[in-house]
Design an enzyme around this catalytic site. Structure first.
Site, PDB file in Angstrom:
ATOM      1  N   HIS A 149      -4.446  -8.792   1.016  1.00 29.81           N
ATOM      2  CA  HIS A 149      -3.871  -7.917   0.157  1.00 29.81           C
ATOM      3  C   HIS A 149      -2.501  -8.426  -0.144  1.00 29.81           C
ATOM      4  CE1 HIS A 149      -7.622  -5.358  -0.032  1.00 29.81           C
ATOM      5  NE2 HIS A 149      -7.758  -5.699   1.152  1.00 29.81           N
ATOM      6  N   ARG A 189      -0.614  -7.438  -2.714  1.00 33.02           N
ATOM      7  CA  ARG A 189       0.067  -6.180  -3.306  1.00 33.02           C
ATOM      8  C   ARG A 189       0.856  -6.472  -4.356  1.00 33.02           C
ATOM      9  NH1 ARG A 189      -3.006  -3.165  -0.461  1.00 33.02           N
ATOM     10  NH2 ARG A 189      -2.344  -2.767   1.878  1.00 33.02           N
ATOM     11  N   ASN A 192      -7.009  -5.508  -5.881  1.00 37.43           N
ATOM     12  CA  ASN A 192      -6.854  -3.994  -5.925  1.00 37.43           C
ATOM     13  C   ASN A 192      -5.385  -4.040  -5.981  1.00 37.43           C
ATOM     14  OD1 ASN A 192      -6.375  -4.804  -3.320  1.00 37.43           O
ATOM     15  ND2 ASN A 192      -7.390  -2.939  -2.545  1.00 37.43           N
ATOM     16  N   ASP A 232     -13.175  -4.927  -3.277  1.00 35.79           N
ATOM     17  CA  ASP A 232     -12.814  -4.736  -2.146  1.00 35.79           C
ATOM     18  C   ASP A 232     -11.684  -3.595  -1.930  1.00 35.79           C
ATOM     19  OD1 ASP A 232     -12.622  -5.364   0.828  1.00 35.79           O
ATOM     20  OD2 ASP A 232     -10.347  -5.458   0.611  1.00 35.79           O
ATOM     21  N   HIS A 269     -15.108  -8.205   6.206  1.00 35.17           N
ATOM     22  CA  HIS A 269     -14.917  -7.206   7.618  1.00 35.17           C
ATOM     23  C   HIS A 269     -15.924  -6.699   8.338  1.00 35.17           C
ATOM     24  CE1 HIS A 269     -14.583  -4.453   4.474  1.00 35.17           C
ATOM     25  NE2 HIS A 269     -13.542  -4.859   4.049  1.00 35.17           N
ATOM     26  N   ASP A 318      -7.992  -9.590   6.620  1.00 37.61           N
ATOM     27  CA  ASP A 318      -7.856  -8.168   5.802  1.00 37.61           C
ATOM     28  C   ASP A 318      -6.423  -7.786   5.790  1.00 37.61           C
ATOM     29  OD1 ASP A 318      -8.523  -6.063   4.263  1.00 37.61           O
ATOM     30  OD2 ASP A 318      -9.572  -5.167   5.693  1.00 37.61           O
ATOM     31  N   HIS A 326       1.630  -2.354   4.623  1.00 38.11           N
ATOM     32  CA  HIS A 326       2.173  -1.028   4.152  1.00 38.11           C
ATOM     33  C   HIS A 326       3.569  -0.840   4.434  1.00 38.11           C
ATOM     34  CE1 HIS A 326      -1.630   0.501   2.594  1.00 38.11           C
ATOM     35  NE2 HIS A 326      -2.170  -0.056   3.736  1.00 38.11           N
ATOM     36  N   GLY A 334      -5.015   0.163   6.626  1.00 38.63           N
ATOM     37  CA  GLY A 334      -4.726  -1.445   6.754  1.00 38.63           C
ATOM     38  C   GLY A 334      -3.709  -1.871   7.728  1.00 38.63           C
TER      39      GLY A 334
END
Lengths: 312, 431
Positions: B64, B66, B96, B154, B234, B307, B311, B326
């Site tokens: 991810h 971001r 996402n 996802d 995952h 994965d 954050h 996450g």
């Protein structure tokens, strides 16, 4: 002897010796509560903050009076939704309180584990007054204290905890406490309100209230919240009361001198019938008074307390 | 043309079944020669890699990044640097973001920014459904043309079996892989951790393993029905591994990945309510961890994928149930795999490298994951002896959310080469 763990978040934070110490002290505290002039100067100059993110009448006033009877300064912060709306995190609220030079922070919070965050944010000692569906350790202590008062010892006594075990922080603390003192713990409720692998907490499990009540020495009823019905945990209050309500008929399965307890507030006619709640076997009001005594003892020991006889 | 000679390393290349001491000559951006005792010459830059392991560059199927939209968590630049530090020469990025990568414009934006930095190959994954709403499928043809490497919603499960069936069916035209995040949300409910003894003890709402397993089963059966290509993201439960094992034995086209936290940690790690342990699917039980390791060892699970889900600190410094799920995983993946898969003997060196490089490349259908002569020189060098404590403050990733803080781990990447150029040396990005 004082309490080793900085914070009291789970009853597991206390050793058996510490639990016994609190229980012993609570006896003296109870005597103070029954005096005409209740104020003692033991905690004069100490500051306690009650940080409550959930409504609570009994627990908050119990902690407040406990602090005040001991001479501490107590303030209440009802954080509820307001600070959440303003966007202040629990961590930052903790930091703010920390700057004010507080000795103990008592926290009630709807999220399990929230007191751990606070405990890391403040130098003050933190007491969990109920976090989500995790624990309510002072309720556990006062329940033990109440039973010991009547039964003398807990070894081998059958304690039946009945109702919404899944969402009950009282049940989790009670189980740890009663088990530590050697009781034979049972939990009972519909399978929809029993958490996964609950037996691994060291309890016997049944869906059948008669089985739970048979020969019980102590019956602890839990409050059922109406919104659980909407989430599908049971079909109706009517059926819940029929299957899991305590009444004089099923109570007769328990020992004649069995104690009936409830952390309150009670739903009369739902988890407990009015006549049982008001019966001689019921020690519900006694629990409230013992709650103040237990919290006095705990505050005293957490703020460095020596020999309680000096103050009593 | 620049020439780089890597001497005396242990070359491990699953694509050729090689695991022996050899030299590698890189000419420009290609591998020119892999042989014993290549003679060094004046025009070559020579690096002595005695005691080191040389592998094809790692490829992470599940990152991810971001950006766009959540640049306070990670950017394409910081995520690329984290990847390079972790030994990854390629990362497949989940769609996402905000906006969601469900049209070619958004996809091109990611590619343009990735090219600006040229640190690691970025393979954008497009959404399966518009807005990841699980309702209408996106323009797979146009998205593939624009560079989508695969499709995934996802972070969210595709609730409708009908929609998943159509997606698998339609994606066949373009031979596009669908990566499935398996979690029946109606069963998972408000759960924030694995349902079991720990969730009961901690009073946190549980997610039963079945919530994941029944969707793994559903999606594999839909792949069987449609003959579409499914990849299970995952995998975290023992029964999930078992379902995939049975499907593979039956000849169904399915591949699967596991994340390092799922083969290292159990739900016991949640005990202190550390929000860095909050991840979906959640940390499971020790039997599940053993099954994941066995699945990787016997090839039921094809790849190790991080994965990587960075954050911001303030987002994780909250109540457990409010924290976003996450783990920031790019910079700890190799040492965790080294210490928990290779050192105990669960996976051979060849198997480990296959899971990190060769097989992910095959799953994505890219011409990487190999050290064959003539191929692009994307290479990772491992120091098997290097032992270091995980220090989130040293991460290139903006996400310091790791449950492995302070863990002493062995086996770190010490060099990352992309297109024949050294991008990382001794844990630091080469400018």
């Amino acid at each position: 002897m004082a309490i080793k763990s900085k914070d009291l978040i789970s009853l597991q934070d206390l050793s058996l010796d510490e639990i016994n110490q609190i229980l012993t002290n609570a006896k003296s505290m109870k005597e103070i509560i029954q005096r005409d002039i209740k104020k003692v100067p033991t905690l004069r100059g100490k500051a306690i903050v009650n940080l409550f993110y959930e409504n609570s009448t009994r627990t908050r006033s119990s902690f407040e009076l406990a602090g005040k009877y001991m001479g501490a300064d107590v303030i209440n912060i009802t954080a509820s939704a307001s600070s959440v709306v303003k966007g202040e995190s629990l961590w930052d609220t903790g930091k703010t309180i920390n700057s004010m030079g507080v000795d103990v922070v008592v926290i009630r919070h709807p999220s399990s584990g929230a007191p751990y965050i606070l405990g890391q944010a403040v130098e003050a000692r933190v007491i969990n007054a109920g976090d989500g569906t995790h624990e309510h350790p002072t309720q556990g202590l006062l329940d033990i204290f109440t039973v010991l008062d009547y039964k003398g010892a807990l070894q081998g006594k059958k304690v039946a905890i009945i109702g919404d075990i899944l969402h009950s922080r009282v049940a989790r603390s009670d189980i740890i406490g009663f088990n530590a003192l050697g009781a034979d713990c049972w939990v009972c409720g519909p399978p929809t309100l029993l958490p996964a692998k609950v037996n691994e907490l060291g309890v016997k499990v049944t869906w059948n209230i008669e089985e739970a009540l048979t020969d019980a020495d102590v019956v602890i009823m839990l409050r059922i919240q109406l919104e659980r019905q909407k989430k599908g945990a049971f079909p109706s209050i009517r059926e819940y009361a029929k299957l899991y309500g305590l009444n004089s008929k099923n109570l007769s399965l328990a020992k004649k001198d069995a104690l009936v307890m409830h952390p309150g507030p009670i739903n009369r006619g739902v988890e407990i019938s009015a006549d049982v709640a008001d019966s001689l076997q019921s020690v519900i009001n006694e629990q409230v008074q013992n709650g103040v005594a237990i919290r006095m003892a705990l505050l005293y020991l957490m703020m460095g307390g020596g020999n309680v006889n000096v103050i009593a | 043309m620049s020439m780089l000679l890597l001497k005396n390393g242990l070359v491990v290349d699953p694509s050729q079944g090689i695991s022996e001491k050899m030299d590698i000559l890189i000419q420009g951006d290609k591998i020119a020669k892999v042989a014993k005792n290549i003679e060094a010459s004046q025009e070559m830059k020579t690096i002595d890699l005695t005691g080191k392991v040389i592998t094809p560059g790692f490829i992470d199927l599940h990152v991810h990044i971001r950006e766009p939209g959540f640049e306070h968590k990670e950017t394409i630049l910081t995520g690329s640097m984290a990847a390079v530090r972790g030994g990854f020469t390629g990362i497949a990025c989940m769609p996402n973001t905000n906006p969601i990568i469900d049209n070619e414009g958004n996809l091109e934006l990611i590619k343009a920014r990735a090219n600006r930095y040229n640190l690691t190959n970025i393979y954008p994954i497009a959404a399966v459904t518009k807005g990841q709403k699980g309702q209408e499928i996106t323009e797979y043809g146009i998205l593939k043309e624009a560079g989508a490497i695969a499709l995934s919603d996802d972070g969210l499960n595709i609730e409708s079996a009908q929609v998943m069936r159509k997606a698998l069916d339609y994606a066949k035209i373009f031979d596009l892989l669908i990566i499935s995040h398996c979690e029946d949300q109606s069963l998972a409910g408000s759960g924030v951790m694995h349902e079991g003894f720990m969730s009961t003890k901690l009073g946190l709402a549980g997610i039963p393993a079945l919530a994941e397993e029944m969707i793994i089963d559903r999606d594999i059966r839909l792949a069987e029905l449609t003959k579409g290509k499914i990849h299970i993201a995952h995998v975290s439960t023992r029964e999930g591994v078992e379902i995939i094992r049975r499907a593979k034995a039956k000849g169904i086209k399915v591949t699967a990945e596991a994340a390092p936290h799922h083969f290292v940690l159990t739900h016991e790690a949640v005990a202190s309510y550390d929000t860095n342990t909050k991840v979906y699917p959640p940390l499971r039980e020790k039997e599940d961890v053993a099954a994941i390791i066995k699945g990787l060892a016997d090839g039921t699970l094809d790849a190790i994928a991080t994965d990587h889900a960075p954050h911001a600190r303030e987002e994780k410094e909250v109540e457990y149930e409010l924290a976003p799920p996450g783990i920031s995983g790019l910079e700890t993946a190799l040492p965790l795999a080294w210490q928990y898969l290779y050192l105990p003997g669960h996976l051979s060196l060849l198997e480990l490298v296959a899971c990190l490089s060769t097989k992910p490349a095959q799953i994505l259908g890219i011409d990487r994951g190999t050290l064959q002569e003539g191929k692009v020189a994307d290479i990772t060098v491992i120091d098997p002896q290097k032992t270091e404590k995980v220090d989130p403050q040293s991460f290139y990733s903006m996400g310091r959310n790791t449950p492995f803080k302070g863990w002493e781990l062995q086996g770190w990447p010490v060099m990352t080469i992309k297109d024949g150029q050294i991008k990382m040396e001794n844990g630091r990005i080469v400018e």
